[in-house]
Design an enzyme around this catalytic site. Sequence first.
Site, mmCIF file in Angstrom:
data_model
loop_
_atom_site.group_PDB
_atom_site.id
_atom_site.type_symbol
_atom_site.label_atom_id
_atom_site.label_comp_id
_atom_site.label_asym_id
_atom_site.label_seq_id
_atom_site.Cartn_x
_atom_site.Cartn_y
_atom_site.Cartn_z
ATOM 1 N N ARG A 132 0.821 -1.217 0.000
ATOM 2 C CA ARG A 132 0.000 0.000 0.000
ATOM 3 C C ARG A 132 0.853 1.266 0.000
ATOM 4 O O ARG A 132 0.501 2.267 0.614
ATOM 5 C CB ARG A 132 -0.971 0.031 1.191
ATOM 6 C CG ARG A 132 -1.930 -1.126 1.264
ATOM 7 C CD ARG A 132 -2.810 -1.217 0.017
ATOM 8 N NE ARG A 132 -3.632 -2.412 0.102
ATOM 9 C CZ ARG A 132 -3.259 -3.603 -0.353
ATOM 10 N NH1 ARG A 132 -2.075 -3.737 -0.945
ATOM 11 N NH2 ARG A 132 -4.034 -4.645 -0.236
ATOM 12 N N GLU A 141 -5.103 4.634 5.734
ATOM 13 C CA GLU A 141 -4.805 4.350 4.332
ATOM 14 C C GLU A 141 -5.181 5.512 3.418
ATOM 15 O O GLU A 141 -4.442 5.823 2.493
ATOM 16 C CB GLU A 141 -5.520 3.068 3.893
ATOM 17 C CG GLU A 141 -5.151 2.633 2.496
ATOM 18 C CD GLU A 141 -5.596 1.218 2.186
ATOM 19 O OE1 GLU A 141 -5.978 0.975 1.033
ATOM 20 O OE2 GLU A 141 -5.560 0.365 3.077
ATOM 21 N N SER A 172 -11.039 0.486 3.179
ATOM 22 C CA SER A 172 -10.302 0.177 4.411
ATOM 23 C C SER A 172 -9.637 1.446 4.931
ATOM 24 O O SER A 172 -8.800 2.030 4.243
ATOM 25 C CB SER A 172 -9.251 -0.905 4.140
ATOM 26 O OG SER A 172 -9.859 -2.099 3.722
#
Length: 399
Positions: free
Chosen positions: A167, A391, A253
Amino acid sequence: MSEETVALSALTTMQVGGVPERMVTATTQAELIEAARDLWDDDGAWLVLAGGSNTVASDEPFEGTVLRVATRGIEVLPTDAAAPDRVRVRVQAGEPWDELVAYTVDRGWSGIEALSGIPGSTGAAPVQNIGAYGQELDSSLVSIDFLDYLSGEVSRVPAAELELGYRTSALKQGRQGIVLTVELELHDTAGEQAVLGGALAQPIAYAQLATALGVQLGDRVSVQQVRDAVLALRASKGMVLNAEDRDTASAGSFFTNPIVRENFARSLPAAAPRWPLVPDARDEAVPLGAAAEGSPLDAFLAHQAELTAATVDVRAAASNESLVKLSAAWLIENAGIRRGFSLPGSRAAISSKHTLAITNTGGASAEEVAQLARFVQGRVQAEFGVILHPEPVLVGLEL
């Protein structure tokens, strides 16, 4: 190119955000380059926004210009005679990601089928190195066309230079500019004879997906079957945009799965899920303080060290120390935060389907979202000593 200013709440999936001072929408690559260079020459604040699925913005007016990326187009590149089973596509940054996946699946091309249903634009995909259900973008990414903030020049940047990790990427960690196009290499499996019909997907590499398909890890089914199964799984978690489902008014998320040192992971309850990581050359760890003083990486590692001695970025760990990825969802649930939880009087809530998502139940403010995120962070840190990191991109907000 057009200038029509609307609130960021109308352009982001979290549905929060104030009205910027100015907004410019670029619908072609030439317009995008021109608009960006004009912005950078003015030396004012700027924000690039495309799908808005990974942005949580303050309700206060953004004091600068929002550059909306609305470029579209998928170009199939000439086939390499030496690799007849491969196909390359060059995709404009503003192309909706899931529409690209649908396009490739329809043609029997595999490589990104497990990334179905992820909201947002194609240009944002390499920034996050998006991944789901056993696939990550870096396995298919060849290069990007990139407009560099410092030089104002366009260059083709190979995937190997983007420092893609879990990520993250060099783009997320400080390399400023705008992704113009994304080039992918996919497997042309349309000619394969699949037992279950249709072109074959890549081997199934995620247990939950294998269970949903009724197959074993490593088995292959059709790309369409994988897409259908992934979309169903994501929908069951409120992760496929649906105007009638408030759980999907989110940024997906909200927290990344923490990466910690193996020794620390042993101190957690035995039931805590964990997956060993083997950093590759792109994520080779360096000791704290090894980065050049004042560099973006140095500042990032210093911030990590201040937060906790347990939670680390891959590059922040000693190179000879094993790393383990934890489940953020498990940590949240076992810190006592259940699905549907909200703070008293708040219109922001944990999704009723998935504890890793923070949702806007209707009319939530950006600060309500941030307050809930801080509460979740605090509970997990108090219970397990782990700091959860957001995130999505936070604009005008701090956790």
